[in-house]
Write an enzyme that holds these catalytic residues in place. Structure first.
Site, short mmCIF file in Angstrom:
data_model
loop_
_atom_site.label_atom_id
_atom_site.label_comp_id
_atom_site.label_asym_id
_atom_site.label_seq_id
_atom_site.Cartn_x
_atom_site.Cartn_y
_atom_site.Cartn_z
N GLY A 17 30.09 -20.29 30.73
CA GLY A 17 31.71 -21.04 30.25
C GLY A 17 32.08 -21.88 30.11
O GLY A 17 33.12 -22.68 30.55
N ASN A 19 33.38 -22.66 27.38
CA ASN A 19 34.77 -22.66 26.23
C ASN A 19 35.40 -22.06 26.69
O ASN A 19 36.85 -22.74 26.87
CB ASN A 19 34.67 -21.57 25.07
CG ASN A 19 33.90 -22.45 23.48
OD1 ASN A 19 34.47 -23.13 23.13
ND2 ASN A 19 32.26 -21.86 23.49
N MET A 95 28.22 -11.87 25.72
CA MET A 95 26.25 -11.73 24.46
C MET A 95 26.38 -9.66 24.36
O MET A 95 26.26 -9.34 24.72
CB MET A 95 24.95 -11.98 25.94
CG MET A 95 25.47 -13.31 25.27
SD MET A 95 25.32 -14.07 23.90
CE MET A 95 23.88 -14.22 23.36
N ARG A 96 27.77 -8.89 24.29
CA ARG A 96 27.88 -7.70 24.68
C ARG A 96 27.92 -7.09 23.26
O ARG A 96 29.60 -7.77 23.31
CB ARG A 96 28.18 -7.09 25.73
CG ARG A 96 27.62 -7.17 27.40
CD ARG A 96 26.07 -7.14 26.80
NE ARG A 96 25.94 -5.84 26.88
CZ ARG A 96 24.70 -5.21 26.60
NH1 ARG A 96 23.80 -6.05 26.64
NH2 ARG A 96 24.51 -3.99 26.83
N LEU A 98 31.24 -5.04 20.71
CA LEU A 98 32.27 -4.34 21.29
C LEU A 98 32.18 -3.50 20.07
O LEU A 98 31.85 -3.65 19.10
CB LEU A 98 33.60 -5.09 21.28
CG LEU A 98 33.37 -6.02 22.64
CD1 LEU A 98 34.59 -6.90 22.75
CD2 LEU A 98 33.65 -5.40 23.98
N ASN A 112 37.25 -14.72 18.90
CA ASN A 112 36.28 -14.73 19.34
C ASN A 112 35.48 -16.48 19.00
O ASN A 112 35.97 -16.71 17.97
CB ASN A 112 34.48 -14.22 18.31
CG ASN A 112 33.34 -14.37 19.73
OD1 ASN A 112 33.66 -14.53 20.65
ND2 ASN A 112 32.67 -14.01 18.59
N HIS A 114 31.91 -18.64 17.99
CA HIS A 114 31.24 -18.57 17.11
C HIS A 114 30.91 -19.70 16.49
O HIS A 114 31.46 -20.67 15.75
CB HIS A 114 31.09 -17.69 15.51
CG HIS A 114 29.41 -17.22 15.24
ND1 HIS A 114 29.10 -16.75 16.11
CD2 HIS A 114 28.95 -17.91 13.68
CE1 HIS A 114 27.97 -16.39 15.55
NE2 HIS A 114 27.62 -17.80 14.32
N LEU A 149 30.06 -7.76 12.66
CA LEU A 149 29.30 -8.01 13.63
C LEU A 149 30.04 -9.89 13.14
O LEU A 149 29.50 -10.10 12.04
CB LEU A 149 28.23 -8.35 13.95
CG LEU A 149 27.23 -9.35 14.34
CD1 LEU A 149 28.00 -9.71 16.25
CD2 LEU A 149 25.47 -9.87 14.02
N ASP A 150 30.86 -10.75 13.99
CA ASP A 150 30.95 -11.91 13.39
C ASP A 150 31.53 -12.12 12.33
O ASP A 150 31.62 -12.36 11.44
CB ASP A 150 30.20 -12.96 13.18
CG ASP A 150 29.54 -13.31 14.52
OD1 ASP A 150 30.29 -12.90 15.59
OD2 ASP A 150 28.48 -13.12 15.09
C1 GRF Z 1 29.21 -21.20 22.21
O1 GRF Z 1 27.95 -21.73 21.19
C2 GRF Z 1 30.01 -19.86 21.78
O2 GRF Z 1 29.39 -20.03 20.22
C3 GRF Z 1 29.39 -19.12 21.48
O3 GRF Z 1 28.40 -18.49 22.71
C4 GRF Z 1 28.38 -20.01 22.96
C5 GRF Z 1 29.20 -20.53 24.41
O4 GRF Z 1 28.88 -21.53 25.18
N1 GRF Z 1 29.42 -16.94 21.19
P1 GRF Z 1 29.56 -21.52 26.31
O5 GRF Z 1 29.48 -20.02 27.25
O6 GRF Z 1 31.55 -21.01 26.03
O7 GRF Z 1 29.69 -22.68 26.72
#
Ligand code: GRF
Length: 206
Positions: A17, A19, A95-96, A98, A112, A114, A149-150
């Protein structure tokens, strides 16, 4: 519920968490005019849940394993978000994958972050992918979420150098600084709404 409905966001997480924390901090510091209505995690042990509660934000666990199918899980998450009337869904280490059920519920309103310069290195462990490939430049991308995806339109990117003596962890830490910088900025751009999507291209209207 926060004051301006058009600036109500939700954050979906699965773990650390950081971010999410960057968004919380940007709001607290007045760099981002938004209200986080809810943080949803598919995992009860996600550290980000404590960050949310610490900031006085509602934190909800919706465990995907409790549902018979992905569509039913997504329907439950969408129901929670609709009840909160959020205008933007921010994935932050969620991490799912969608599917259509969720994507159709929030058209062009899921974003998102990435840890690579997309379209290079989509998928998991992107920082290690860049390091193993021998890329000299890596970085972070904030993009709209589509069925690919992404692969959705890119809102913001930032690059960092890859050093000869880097490890994947050191590179990931350098990229993370950029994630935390550009994610709140991208959310601000999206909430301001002064943009359009032209095919794959996300462009400012002015
Ligand atoms: C980050 O590197 C984000 O880019 C990726 O998963 C990681 C999540 O980190 N999708 P956090 O949970 O925000 O610390």
């Amino acid at each position: 519920m926060g004051s301006d409905p058009s600036r109500r966001i939700a954050v979906l997480i699965s773990g650390r968490g950081s971010n999410l924390q960057a968004l919380i901090d940007a709001i607290a510091e007045g760099r981002l005019d938004a209200t986080i209505s809810v943080v949803i995690s598919n995992r009860a042990d996600a550290q980000g849940l404590d960050r949310a509660r610490g900031a006085g934000v509602d934190a909800v666990v919706i465990d995907h394993r409790a549902f018979a199918s992905r569509a039913l899980f997504e329907e439950a998450v969408a129901r929670e978000l609709r009840g909160r009337r959020v205008s933007l869904v921010c994935l932050a280490g969620f991490m799912r994958l969608l599917g259509a059920t969720f994507l159709d519920a929030f058209p062009n309103a899921i974003v998102n972050v990435h840890p690579s310069l997309l379209p290079a290195f989509p998928g998991v462990d992107a920082q290690r992918q860049a390091w193993e490939h021998g890329a000299k430049v890596a970085g972070a991308t904030v993009h709209l979420v589509t069925g690919e995806l992404d692969g959705g339109p890119i809102v913001l990117q930032s690059c960092v150098p890859v050093m000869d003596d880097d490890t994947p962890d050191r590179l990931a830490a350098r990229i993370l600084v950029e994630e935390h910088r550009i994610y709140p900025e991208a959310v601000r751009i999206l909430l301001d709404g002064d943009h359009e999507v032209q095919g794959r291209r996300f462009v400012k209207r002015t």
